[in-house]
Write an enzyme that holds these catalytic residues in place. Structure first.
Site, PDB file in Angstrom:
ATOM      1  N   SER A 170      20.828 -52.024   1.707  1.00  0.00           N
ATOM      2  CA  SER A 170      20.706 -51.091   0.580  1.00  0.00           C
ATOM      3  C   SER A 170      20.806 -51.891  -0.709  1.00  0.00           C
ATOM      4  CB  SER A 170      21.843 -50.070   0.626  1.00  0.00           C
ATOM      5  OG  SER A 170      21.973 -49.423  -0.628  1.00  0.00           O
ATOM      6  N   TYR A 181      30.783 -47.635   1.791  1.00  0.00           N
ATOM      7  CA  TYR A 181      29.342 -47.716   2.066  1.00  0.00           C
ATOM      8  C   TYR A 181      28.766 -49.022   1.505  1.00  0.00           C
ATOM      9  CZ  TYR A 181      24.350 -46.707   2.141  1.00  0.00           C
ATOM     10  OH  TYR A 181      22.994 -46.780   2.366  1.00  0.00           O
ATOM     11  N   LYS A 185      27.119 -52.653   3.329  1.00  0.00           N
ATOM     12  CA  LYS A 185      25.790 -53.222   3.082  1.00  0.00           C
ATOM     13  C   LYS A 185      25.900 -54.645   2.540  1.00  0.00           C
ATOM     14  CE  LYS A 185      23.677 -49.498   4.477  1.00  0.00           C
ATOM     15  NZ  LYS A 185      22.912 -49.468   5.729  1.00  0.00           N
ATOM     16  N   ALA A 215      14.146 -40.645  -0.550  1.00  0.00           N
ATOM     17  CA  ALA A 215      14.180 -39.269  -0.045  1.00  0.00           C
ATOM     18  C   ALA A 215      14.574 -39.248   1.428  1.00  0.00           C
ATOM     19  CB  ALA A 215      12.807 -38.632  -0.231  1.00  0.00           C
TER      20      ALA A 215
HETATM   21  N1  LIG Z   1      18.141 -42.845   1.771  1.00  0.00           N
HETATM   22  C1  LIG Z   1      18.538 -43.790   0.934  1.00  0.00           C
HETATM   23  O1  LIG Z   1      18.551 -43.627  -0.313  1.00  0.00           O
HETATM   24  C2  LIG Z   1      18.935 -45.131   1.464  1.00  0.00           C
HETATM   25  C3  LIG Z   1      19.043 -46.192   0.557  1.00  0.00           C
HETATM   26  C4  LIG Z   1      19.414 -47.433   1.014  1.00  0.00           C
HETATM   27  C5  LIG Z   1      19.669 -47.620   2.352  1.00  0.00           C
HETATM   28  N2  LIG Z   1      19.570 -46.579   3.226  1.00  0.00           N
HETATM   29  C6  LIG Z   1      19.867 -46.838   4.627  1.00  0.00           C
HETATM   30  O2  LIG Z   1      18.794 -46.408   5.428  1.00  0.00           O
HETATM   31  C7  LIG Z   1      19.275 -46.064   6.727  1.00  0.00           C
HETATM   32  C8  LIG Z   1      18.747 -44.702   7.112  1.00  0.00           C
HETATM   33  O3  LIG Z   1      19.232 -43.766   6.173  1.00  0.00           O
HETATM   34  P1  LIG Z   1      18.488 -42.388   5.865  1.00  0.00           P
HETATM   35  O4  LIG Z   1      18.439 -42.249   4.411  1.00  0.00           O
HETATM   36  O5  LIG Z   1      17.258 -42.275   6.658  1.00  0.00           O
HETATM   37  O6  LIG Z   1      19.615 -41.389   6.381  1.00  0.00           O
HETATM   38  P2  LIG Z   1      19.513 -40.050   7.246  1.00  0.00           P
HETATM   39  O7  LIG Z   1      18.303 -39.297   6.882  1.00  0.00           O
HETATM   40  O8  LIG Z   1      20.849 -39.406   7.091  1.00  0.00           O
HETATM   41  O9  LIG Z   1      19.337 -40.600   8.732  1.00  0.00           O
HETATM   42  C9  LIG Z   1      20.349 -41.343   9.331  1.00  0.00           C
HETATM   43  C10 LIG Z   1      19.886 -41.762  10.697  1.00  0.00           C
HETATM   44  O10 LIG Z   1      20.936 -42.534  11.298  1.00  0.00           O
HETATM   45  C11 LIG Z   1      21.287 -41.945  12.547  1.00  0.00           C
HETATM   46  N3  LIG Z   1      22.705 -42.118  12.804  1.00  0.00           N
HETATM   47  C12 LIG Z   1      23.749 -41.868  11.989  1.00  0.00           C
HETATM   48  N4  LIG Z   1      24.910 -42.159  12.605  1.00  0.00           N
HETATM   49  C13 LIG Z   1      24.577 -42.613  13.837  1.00  0.00           C
HETATM   50  C14 LIG Z   1      25.321 -43.059  14.948  1.00  0.00           C
HETATM   51  N5  LIG Z   1      26.670 -43.111  14.935  1.00  0.00           N
HETATM   52  N6  LIG Z   1      24.656 -43.453  16.052  1.00  0.00           N
HETATM   53  C15 LIG Z   1      23.307 -43.416  16.096  1.00  0.00           C
HETATM   54  N7  LIG Z   1      22.548 -42.996  15.079  1.00  0.00           N
HETATM   55  C16 LIG Z   1      23.171 -42.594  13.967  1.00  0.00           C
HETATM   56  C17 LIG Z   1      20.876 -40.484  12.440  1.00  0.00           C
HETATM   57  O11 LIG Z   1      20.579 -39.960  13.714  1.00  0.00           O
HETATM   58  P3  LIG Z   1      21.435 -38.795  14.442  1.00  0.00           P
HETATM   59  O12 LIG Z   1      22.170 -38.027  13.401  1.00  0.00           O
HETATM   60  O13 LIG Z   1      20.436 -38.013  15.190  1.00  0.00           O
HETATM   61  O14 LIG Z   1      22.351 -39.561  15.347  1.00  0.00           O
HETATM   62  C18 LIG Z   1      19.622 -40.584  11.596  1.00  0.00           C
HETATM   63  O15 LIG Z   1      18.507 -40.843  12.394  1.00  0.00           O
HETATM   64  C19 LIG Z   1      20.805 -46.137   6.643  1.00  0.00           C
HETATM   65  O16 LIG Z   1      21.254 -47.364   7.148  1.00  0.00           O
HETATM   66  C20 LIG Z   1      21.062 -46.071   5.154  1.00  0.00           C
HETATM   67  O17 LIG Z   1      22.284 -46.679   4.792  1.00  0.00           O
HETATM   68  C21 LIG Z   1      19.207 -45.336   2.813  1.00  0.00           C
END
Ligand SMILES: NC(=O)c1ccc[n+]([C@@H]2O[C@H](COP(=O)([O-])OP(=O)(O)OC[C@H]3O[C@@H](n4cnc5c(N)ncnc54)[C@H](OP(=O)(O)O)[C@@H]3O)[C@@H](O)[C@H]2O)c1
Length: 276
Positions: A170, A181, A185, A215
């Site tokens: 991130s 968080y 990262k 998003a």
């Molecule tokens: N969105 C942002 O702005 C952003 C920015 C920087 C980095 N990121 C990173 O991108 C990645 C994905 O985030 P996202 O924004 O797509 O979030 P999201 O929409 O909340 O999706 C999170 C994903 O992680 C899975 N997950 C969570 N806890 C888990 C566990 N204990 N075991 C297995 N799977 C798990 C969830 O699946 P289930 O709930 O079905 O298990 C879901 O598929 C993360 O690492 C996040 O830190 C996101």
């Protein structure tokens, strides 16, 4: 070896003595086919950024397996893409060995792991962080990714196979944070560089994408909605598909000379500029 190469080899021998020859293989971009031969495991691939990556990778010819905690989400998403799925909670390292074994059976070997699963508990202030919220984020974002990678690389080495691991870091990994968080990262970024260096001679590459605010369910920002972010990041939020494009390049052989890199996807928002 052509006549020119033979002469170069002879010159090199006369100058430096005998040494092992090194050859480079260049992979050219060929949209629609960039990931042919890749067998990719994506944690958290059922929704959000993980799903966008799974879709992109499959469209580029990869065989994909998505993993997560919710079977129905995985089933529905896998049906949309035409990929495979397995249940996995990344905060339970004891499940990793059987998970990788099963994934390899399903895919017929796996050569790419994407550590995407992650949570952000959005504690409002420093004083709202508790030992429970701290542990939960460390266990999911850092400990899970570390030990899953350990098992995955051990399997690659046992099978004498080259491969790569992509972490989803991130922009917070590269800036300050007062919440766990951001610490997870920052630690992921250190791990990416450490592992890349450790395995640099074994054909195992380790990289990361580091998205800005994108998003997804995590942020509550809707992909189809207004992405205007006011003062933040060149004035807008990002789309999971934008991150997936960078991810596709990093897991492909086109980035075969790239390892230990953290590619930030936020239009230079977090560059420590001298002039602001
Ligand atoms: N969105 C942002 O702005 C952003 C920015 C920087 C980095 N990121 C990173 O991108 C990645 C994905 O985030 P996202 O924004 O797509 O979030 P999201 O929409 O909340 O999706 C999170 C994903 O992680 C899975 N997950 C969570 N806890 C888990 C566990 N204990 N075991 C297995 N799977 C798990 C969830 O699946 P289930 O709930 O079905 O298990 C879901 O598929 C993360 O690492 C996040 O830190 C996101």
């Amino acid at each position: 070896m052509g006549i020119k190469s033979k002469i170069m080899h002879l010159v090199s021998f006369l100058l430096h003595g005998e040494s092992k020859p090194i050859y480079a293989q260049v992979s050219y971009l060929s949209p629609g086919n960039r990931l042919a031969g890749k067998k990719i495991i994506i944690t958290g691939g059922g929704r959000g950024l993980g799903f966008a990556m799974a879709k992109k990778f499959a469209a580029e010819g990869a065989e994909v397996l998505i993993a997560g905690r919710n079977e129905q989400t995985l089933k529905d998403s896998a049906a949309m893409i035409g990929c495979r799925y397995l249940k996995l909670d990344v905060s339970t390292p004891s499940e990793f060995e059987p998970f990788i074994e099963k994934s390899e059976k399903i895919l017929g070997g796996a050569n790419v792991l994407v550590n995407n699963a992650g949570i952000s508990l959005h504690e409002r202030t420093f004083f709202d962080v508790t030992p429970e919220t701290f542990d939960k984020q460390i266990d999911t974002n850092l400990k899970g990714a570390f030990f899953l990678t350990q098992v995955f690389i051990a399997h690659l080495k046992n099978r004498n196979t080259k491969g790569n691991v992509l972490f989803v870091s991130s922009e917070t990994g590269d800036t300050m944070d007062f919440r766990p968080y951001g610490f997870t990262k920052a630690a992921v970024n250190s791990m990416v560089q450490g592992l890349a260096y450790l395995f640099r001679k074994e054909g195992i590459r380790i990289n990361a994408v580091a998205p800005g605010i994108t998003a997804s369910d995590m942020t509550g920002i809707k992909a189809g909605g207004n992405l205007n972010a006011g003062e933040y990041a060149a004035g807008r939020f990002y789309l999971p598909e934008e991150v997936a494009e960078i991810a596709a390049f990093l897991v492909s052989d086109s980035s075969g000379c790239v390892s230990g890199q953290i590619i930030t996807c936020n239009n230079a928002q977090t560059i420590n500029a001298r002039w602001k």
